[in-house]
Scaffold this motif. Sequence first.
Motif, short mmCIF file in Angstrom:
data_model
loop_
_atom_site.label_atom_id
_atom_site.label_comp_id
_atom_site.label_asym_id
_atom_site.label_seq_id
_atom_site.Cartn_x
_atom_site.Cartn_y
_atom_site.Cartn_z
N LYS A 82 0.82 -1.22 0.00
CA LYS A 82 0.00 0.00 0.00
C LYS A 82 0.85 1.27 0.00
N GLU A 83 2.12 1.16 0.38
CA GLU A 83 3.01 2.33 0.39
C GLU A 83 3.76 2.49 -0.94
N ASN A 84 3.47 1.65 -1.91
CA ASN A 84 4.17 1.66 -3.20
C ASN A 84 3.98 3.02 -3.90
N PRO A 85 5.05 3.78 -4.08
CA PRO A 85 4.93 5.11 -4.66
C PRO A 85 5.26 5.19 -6.16
N TYR A 86 5.53 4.06 -6.80
CA TYR A 86 6.10 4.09 -8.14
C TYR A 86 5.06 4.20 -9.24
N SER A 87 5.48 4.85 -10.31
CA SER A 87 4.64 4.95 -11.50
C SER A 87 4.84 3.71 -12.37
N LYS A 88 4.00 3.55 -13.37
CA LYS A 88 4.14 2.42 -14.30
C LYS A 88 5.48 2.50 -15.02
N ALA A 89 5.90 3.71 -15.37
CA ALA A 89 7.19 3.88 -16.06
C ALA A 89 8.34 3.36 -15.20
N SER A 104 21.84 -7.94 -14.26
CA SER A 104 21.34 -9.04 -13.43
C SER A 104 22.47 -9.90 -12.85
N GLU A 105 23.65 -9.87 -13.49
CA GLU A 105 24.79 -10.58 -12.91
C GLU A 105 25.36 -9.84 -11.71
N LEU A 106 25.22 -8.52 -11.72
CA LEU A 106 25.77 -7.71 -10.64
C LEU A 106 24.83 -7.55 -9.46
N TYR A 107 23.54 -7.50 -9.74
CA TYR A 107 22.55 -7.17 -8.72
C TYR A 107 21.47 -8.24 -8.65
N SER A 108 20.96 -8.43 -7.44
CA SER A 108 19.70 -9.13 -7.25
C SER A 108 18.65 -8.05 -7.11
N PHE A 109 17.45 -8.32 -7.53
CA PHE A 109 16.35 -7.37 -7.41
C PHE A 109 15.38 -7.92 -6.37
N LYS A 110 15.14 -7.15 -5.34
CA LYS A 110 14.29 -7.61 -4.23
C LYS A 110 13.31 -6.52 -3.85
N THR A 111 12.16 -6.96 -3.39
CA THR A 111 11.20 -6.00 -2.85
C THR A 111 11.30 -6.04 -1.33
N PHE A 112 10.93 -4.94 -0.71
CA PHE A 112 10.87 -4.92 0.75
C PHE A 112 9.95 -6.04 1.20
N THR A 113 10.26 -6.65 2.32
CA THR A 113 9.42 -7.72 2.85
C THR A 113 8.08 -7.13 3.28
N MET A 114 7.02 -7.72 2.77
CA MET A 114 5.68 -7.29 3.17
C MET A 114 5.31 -8.09 4.43
#
Length: 182
Positions: A82-89, A104-114
């Motif tokens: 519910k706190e997600n502030p991002y636009s579609k872009a 993707s080799e350098l970084y993992s992509f993670k979302t904050f734990t809900m």
Amino acid sequence: MANKYVEKYNKTGLGKKEKLAVAIGAVMVVILYFMFFHKDTTPYGYAVIPDKLHEYLQSADNYSKDYNEGKMFVLYYNERDKENPYSKAFKDAVASAQRNKKISELYSFKTFTMLNNNVLFDGKEGEAKIKGEDALKKVCRKFCIVNPGRKAVYFYYMPKTRDIQYLESNLEKLEYWGAKLD
């Protein structure tokens, strides 16, 4: 002859005790403001990961694997949060960066734990999760890149259009900060 007690209270101005009380009150108001109401809106920059947050990241289910291996990861809000502030872009730019093989080799992509309501019933472990996530969001602002090797984050308070357009190239430019590109 006038009453000596009446003369005492007819004085104008503040005495030493009153001035001290006003000064202490002003200091307390400033402290309370920064504790409860102030929000750091610095657009972007670096922040050091505090020791307690470092301990949380080492043991948290969602982050510990990458953090303990020293792999940098990108943190952002989950779509359902519910706190997600991002636009579609912005969401599209993150998805595009994830598909980029170099990045993707350098970084993992993670979302904050809900966290769900059940975490409240986990006692001290649940309390530690809540405090850890709050501390992480405070350091990370709205979007950040975590570098465990340097025990630091590069954060964006609120990614703007120009940040979205150059997200992939900005991730590549963080090479000097610990990423190695071919």
